[in-house]
Design a protein around this motif. Structure first.
Motif, PDB file in Angstrom:
ATOM      1  N   ILE A  49       1.085  -1.271  -0.019  1.00 43.64           N
ATOM      2  CA  ILE A  49      -0.087  -0.024   0.114  1.00 43.64           C
ATOM      3  C   ILE A  49       0.751   1.095   0.212  1.00 43.64           C
ATOM      4  O   ILE A  49       1.975   1.290   0.839  1.00 43.64           O
ATOM      5  N   PRO A  50       0.804   2.058  -1.040  1.00 45.29           N
ATOM      6  CA  PRO A  50       1.220   3.458  -0.944  1.00 45.29           C
ATOM      7  C   PRO A  50       1.382   3.993   0.391  1.00 45.29           C
ATOM      8  O   PRO A  50       0.351   4.216   0.974  1.00 45.29           O
ATOM      9  N   ALA A  51       2.684   4.382   0.845  1.00 50.40           N
ATOM     10  CA  ALA A  51       2.848   5.181   2.048  1.00 50.40           C
ATOM     11  C   ALA A  51       1.963   6.232   2.124  1.00 50.40           C
ATOM     12  O   ALA A  51       1.647   6.860   3.428  1.00 50.40           O
ATOM     13  N   GLU A  52       1.899   7.007   1.119  1.00 47.63           N
ATOM     14  CA  GLU A  52       1.196   8.361   1.425  1.00 47.63           C
ATOM     15  C   GLU A  52      -0.400   8.243   1.633  1.00 47.63           C
ATOM     16  O   GLU A  52      -0.994   9.235   2.056  1.00 47.63           O
ATOM     17  N   LEU A  53      -0.953   6.974   1.710  1.00 49.10           N
ATOM     18  CA  LEU A  53      -2.175   6.853   2.210  1.00 49.10           C
ATOM     19  C   LEU A  53      -2.361   6.729   3.778  1.00 49.10           C
ATOM     20  O   LEU A  53      -3.509   6.657   4.169  1.00 49.10           O
ATOM     21  N   GLY A  54      -1.432   6.626   4.237  1.00 57.83           N
ATOM     22  CA  GLY A  54      -1.199   6.500   5.584  1.00 57.83           C
ATOM     23  C   GLY A  54      -2.263   5.712   6.195  1.00 57.83           C
ATOM     24  O   GLY A  54      -2.524   4.633   5.935  1.00 57.83           O
ATOM     25  N   ASN A  55      -2.780   6.207   7.512  1.00 55.84           N
ATOM     26  CA  ASN A  55      -3.682   5.316   8.280  1.00 55.84           C
ATOM     27  C   ASN A  55      -5.087   5.245   7.918  1.00 55.84           C
ATOM     28  O   ASN A  55      -6.107   4.591   7.949  1.00 55.84           O
ATOM     29  N   ALA A  56      -5.310   6.145   6.854  1.00 57.55           N
ATOM     30  CA  ALA A  56      -6.628   6.559   6.488  1.00 57.55           C
ATOM     31  C   ALA A  56      -7.283   5.042   5.858  1.00 57.55           C
ATOM     32  O   ALA A  56      -8.418   4.479   6.044  1.00 57.55           O
ATOM     33  N   ILE A  57      -6.546   4.378   4.788  1.00 59.42           N
ATOM     34  CA  ILE A  57      -7.104   3.321   4.279  1.00 59.42           C
ATOM     35  C   ILE A  57      -7.097   1.970   5.353  1.00 59.42           C
ATOM     36  O   ILE A  57      -8.064   1.460   5.366  1.00 59.42           O
ATOM     37  N   SER A  58      -6.084   1.950   6.272  1.00 56.60           N
ATOM     38  CA  SER A  58      -6.330   0.787   7.490  1.00 56.60           C
ATOM     39  C   SER A  58      -7.609   1.122   8.272  1.00 56.60           C
ATOM     40  O   SER A  58      -8.305   0.107   8.367  1.00 56.60           O
TER      41      SER A  58
END
Length: 136
Positions: A49-58
């Motif tokens: 998962i791209p790091a720029e997505l951060g915790n939002a995706i999780s």
């Protein structure tokens, strides 16, 4: 905003994210859908998962997982005072078991764990505690 509203908003964001990435989510909030969450993650991000997505995706994935639990077990919503995250209290006979599902499911997602493996461990704990499934 209540804990339940927050989780449902995150599930709406989950669906929108999938649609924005041209992936149609065609499953609901049943225990059988846990494996499908892994399938979606692997389809959208086959490597990592791209790091720029951060915790939002999780948090989106963890919220979907939490609604699966809420839909499957006799439960009520609460906010964990320590982590300030929505959680569920599952009915286990005459007592309740607090499950910080958004928090622990987000951690599992961030660690790259498959939800089927995470679920197998959690289910064992829930079974041992006598968590009660909703009747169909």
């Amino acid at each position: 905003m209540t804990a339940e509203e927050y989780v449902k908003d995150q599930c709406t964001a989950f669906h929108k994210t999938c649609e924005d990435m041209a992936y149609k989510v065609d499953f609901g909030y049943e225990l059988a859908s846990i494996a499908k969450l892994d399938k979606v993650r692997k389809a959208l991000w086959p490597n990592e998962i791209p790091a720029e997505l951060g915790n939002a995706i999780s948090i989106m994935w963890a919220s979907f997982f939490t609604l699966i639990l809420e839909n499957s077990y006799i439960s009520k919503w609460t906010v964990d005072h320590q982590s300030k995250t929505p959680s569920l209290i599952l009915k286990c006979g005459n007592r309740g078991l607090q499950v910080k599902s958004v928090l622990i499911a987000a951690q599992a997602f961030n660690q790259g764990r498959d939800y089927v493996d995470f679920w197998a461990e959690l289910k064992e704990t829930l079974d041992e505690s006598g968590a009660e499934l909703k009747s169909s």
